[in-house]
Write a protein that holds these residues in place. Structure first.
Motif, PDB file in Angstrom:
ATOM      1  N   ALA A 102       1.065   6.415   2.653  1.00  0.00           N
ATOM      2  CA  ALA A 102       2.331   6.895   3.227  1.00  0.00           C
ATOM      3  C   ALA A 102       3.535   6.545   2.373  1.00  0.00           C
ATOM      4  O   ALA A 102       4.456   7.356   2.216  1.00  0.00           O
ATOM      5  CB  ALA A 102       2.502   6.336   4.642  1.00  0.00           C
ATOM      6  N   ASN A 103       3.566   5.312   1.797  1.00  0.00           N
ATOM      7  CA  ASN A 103       4.758   4.923   1.032  1.00  0.00           C
ATOM      8  C   ASN A 103       4.929   5.777  -0.222  1.00  0.00           C
ATOM      9  O   ASN A 103       6.052   6.139  -0.596  1.00  0.00           O
ATOM     10  CB  ASN A 103       4.706   3.427   0.684  1.00  0.00           C
TER      11      ASN A 103
ATOM     12  N   ASP B 121       8.039   6.706  10.733  1.00  0.00           N
ATOM     13  CA  ASP B 121       8.795   7.601   9.852  1.00  0.00           C
ATOM     14  C   ASP B 121       7.969   8.849   9.597  1.00  0.00           C
ATOM     15  O   ASP B 121       6.819   8.977  10.049  1.00  0.00           O
ATOM     16  CB  ASP B 121       9.174   6.909   8.532  1.00  0.00           C
TER      17      ASP B 121
ATOM     18  N   THR C  82      16.220   9.855   3.888  1.00  0.00           N
ATOM     19  CA  THR C  82      15.561   8.955   4.839  1.00  0.00           C
ATOM     20  C   THR C  82      16.471   8.660   6.028  1.00  0.00           C
ATOM     21  O   THR C  82      17.677   8.944   6.012  1.00  0.00           O
ATOM     22  CB  THR C  82      15.183   7.632   4.166  1.00  0.00           C
TER      23      THR C  82
ATOM     24  N   SER D 139       4.473   8.437   7.433  1.00  0.00           N
ATOM     25  CA  SER D 139       3.343   7.763   8.084  1.00  0.00           C
ATOM     26  C   SER D 139       2.672   8.631   9.143  1.00  0.00           C
ATOM     27  O   SER D 139       1.619   8.276   9.669  1.00  0.00           O
ATOM     28  CB  SER D 139       3.802   6.440   8.707  1.00  0.00           C
TER      29      SER D 139
ATOM     30  N   GLY E  88       6.051   9.266   0.933  1.00  0.00           N
ATOM     31  CA  GLY E  88       7.464   9.248   1.292  1.00  0.00           C
ATOM     32  C   GLY E  88       8.370   9.233   0.071  1.00  0.00           C
ATOM     33  O   GLY E  88       9.408   9.906   0.047  1.00  0.00           O
ATOM     34  N   ALA E  89       7.984   8.459  -0.947  1.00  0.00           N
ATOM     35  CA  ALA E  89       8.781   8.390  -2.180  1.00  0.00           C
ATOM     36  C   ALA E  89       8.834   9.749  -2.866  1.00  0.00           C
ATOM     37  O   ALA E  89       9.881  10.181  -3.366  1.00  0.00           O
ATOM     38  CB  ALA E  89       8.195   7.336  -3.113  1.00  0.00           C
TER      39      ALA E  89
END
Length: 563
Positions: free
Chosen positions: A526-527, A422, A540, A425, A530-531
């Motif tokens: 990364a998480n 994604d 997304t 990442s 992304g959030a």
């Protein structure tokens, strides 16, 4: 070595335009070399070089032969004159009879300077031949109009091959076996059928007891009628011959290229041979420019994402990374972006492995590790070529990433691809390569995560109310789909009973703003990154997939499979 027609045309133009001087003659030498290296005709290369226009070449040919230029739109040919030749002769020799008078039979010819061909035709029909000049593109369409070729299907050819057997299959095949007419015809039909069906790849796979041939269409593999196992070796040898590979080398991987014309348009095939325990497995990548529309608007990207993407690609410096697995359309997206910004005032250089499509205005360099032409060396050379924008086919290692970042920080805009799951990442992947977080933060302008999903066939599209199972697979509540209908394709002739026709891109675009830059510089996971990007409006891949379902563009199966 130059073919007879190209050699004759270059000699003709050298004499016809002798007054243009030494510079023109030097250009003709370059054209001859390009013809030998590329396999293209002199007619094509002269026009590509801009040395002469198509009309000037046609007029020079007509003047030299004491002939004229045929305009197909101004003349419908009679049945009587067409019956002068049968289909096989007309297509084999590349000629169309136009009329007959005291000079002989006037014939539009694919190769009007090939006098041996004219002599052969004179012997066949027993009359003199008067060659007539015709625009090559118009000639091919008129040949198909007056002498349509009966297209054999794969089923027809496989049936014909049933009785053909090859003895001593384990022996190294010679060219005679691979050049037998049934084998030649079989390979031609397989390739032409694949181009007609808009396949992206053709797989030839020999196993212990069978020989499987498959096409990849819209990302899915479909099996063709199976030929006898004994034909695997000569069929693969035939492919190696026409792609310029060594047919006696069966222990090492080989890569080659086939250039051909289908319905008058050029098609490129990239060939990859891989030795296996049951023979060589061969994959042909079909590069048909007429199938690929290199326009950003044609990719199926949402208008809001497209607007932000356009803002990024017009920036003066920075890096745009397109991420996703192999076959997710990353290269097509980058080509489309470059096509949009391809202006006279910008110098654009690309390093690709390999160069898939020739785009006018771009300086495109193929990567060749065997001779030391790597992405790193190409990039370093690019910086001395005064570029404005640079495309690096793929960032594979720390050194390539480092040079790309240096280029972006010194006033260039860099496009490239990376293999990640994604958008968020991607930052982690660059850090894993050894790139300092502050360098990533200061150079990265945006990351586009991408997948390709199949569209539902418009002809057999069927609507239905989503089931509880559909909702569970998508993690949705019934209230979230209230009033919405899902769809699928029943299967019809248009989509070859698959239910799908064509593909569209699912995307997630992470635009790097000041807040995200600070988070990247702090090595944020990364998480969390992304959030935060989602808070700033990033949709997304799954959310984009749901929109495609709600808009009746694709199915639940496709979205779940790719997101």
């Amino acid at each position: 070595m130059l073919d007879i027609e190209s050699s004759a045309l270059i000699d003709l133009l050298r004499n016809e335009y002798a007054s243009k001087g030494a510079e023109f003659t030097d250009h003709l030498k370059e054209i001859a070399e390009e013809c030998e290296n590329s396999g293209k005709t002199a007619f094509e290369v002269i026009i590509n070089f801009g040395l002469l226009t198509k009309q000037e070449i046609l007029e020079a040919l007509a003047a030299n032969l004491g002939s004229y230029i045929w305009n197909p739109k101004a003349q419908d040919l009679s049945r009587e004159i067409i019956r002068t030749l049968d289909v096989d002769t007309a297509r084999t020799y590349g000629v169309i009879p136009l009329q007959e008078d005291e000079a002989g039979v006037h014939m539009a010819m694919r190769r009007p300077l090939d006098f041996q061909l004219q002599e052969s035709l004179r012997f066949i029909i027993g009359k003199n031949i008067f060659p007539v000049i015709c625009d090559p593109d118009q000639f091919e369409s008129e040949l198909d109009r007056y002498y349509p070729e009966k297209e054999d299907t794969v089923d027809d050819i496989v049936a014909e091959l049933g009785d053909l057997a090859v003895e001593d299959e384990d022996d190294v095949p010679d060219e005679d076996k691979a050049n037998e007419m049934p084998i030649v015809k079989f390979v031609d039909v397989i390739i032409h059928q694949a181009i007609k069906d808009k396949a992206s790849d053709i797989h030839f796979e020999p196993f212990e007891k069978n020989f499987r041939i498959r096409y990849r269409v819209d990302g899915a593999l479909y099996e063709m009628p199976e030929p006898p196992r004994s034909l695997a070796t000569p069929v693969i040898s035939r492919i190696k011959i026409i792609s310029g590979l060594n047919i006696s080398e069966r222990r090492r991987p080989q890569d080659g290229r086939i250039q051909l014309k289908y319905n008058g348009r050029p098609v490129d095939l990239r060939v990859s041979c891989l030795p296996t325990s049951h023979g060589e497995s061969v994959v042909l990548r079909v590069l048909d420019r007429s199938v690929v529309n290199l326009q950003l608007d044609s990719l199926g990207i949402g208008t809001d994402v497209l607007e932000k993407l356009r803002e990024i690609i017009h920036l003066p410096n920075g890096i745009l990374l397109v991420t996703g697995p192999t076959g997710s359309g990353k290269t097509t997206t980058l080509y489309s972006a470059l096509s949009e910004i391809n202006k006279v005032e910008d110098k654009i250089l690309t390093a690709e492995d390999p160069v898939e499509y020739d785009i006018e205005g771009l300086v495109q360099c193929p990567i060749n590790d065997a001779v030391g032409m790597t992405f790193q060396k190409a990039l370093r050379a690019f910086l001395r070529q005064d570029p404005d924008r640079i495309l690096v086919g793929e960032i594979r290692d720390f050194e390539t990433a480092q040079i790309a970042i240096e280029a972006s920080l010194t006033g260039h805009f860099v496009f490239s691809t990376l293999h990640t799951n994604d958008a968020a990442s991607t930052v982690t992947r660059l850090m894993d390569m050894g790139v300092e977080p502050f360098l990533i933060a200061s150079s990265l302008a945006g990351v586009l995560g991408q997948r390709l999903i199949r569209r539902v066939c418009p002809q057999c599209k069927t609507f239905y109310t989503p089931t509880d199972e559909d909702l569970d697979r998508l993690n949705l509540e019934r209230a979230q789909v209230e009033g919405k209908q899902f769809c699928y394709g029943r299967g019809c002739e248009l989509c070859s009973n698959t239910g799908y026709k064509g593909r569209k891109a699912l995307t997630e675009l992470m635009v790097i703003n000041d807040v995200l830059r600070d988070m990247i510089a702090d090595s944020t996971p990364a998480n969390i990154l992304g959030a935060k990007a989602s808070e700033f409006g990033m949709r997304t891949l799954r959310e984009d997939g749901l929109m495609a379902i709600f808009n009746a563009e694709t199915t639940v199966d496709e979205v779940v499979r790719y997101t």
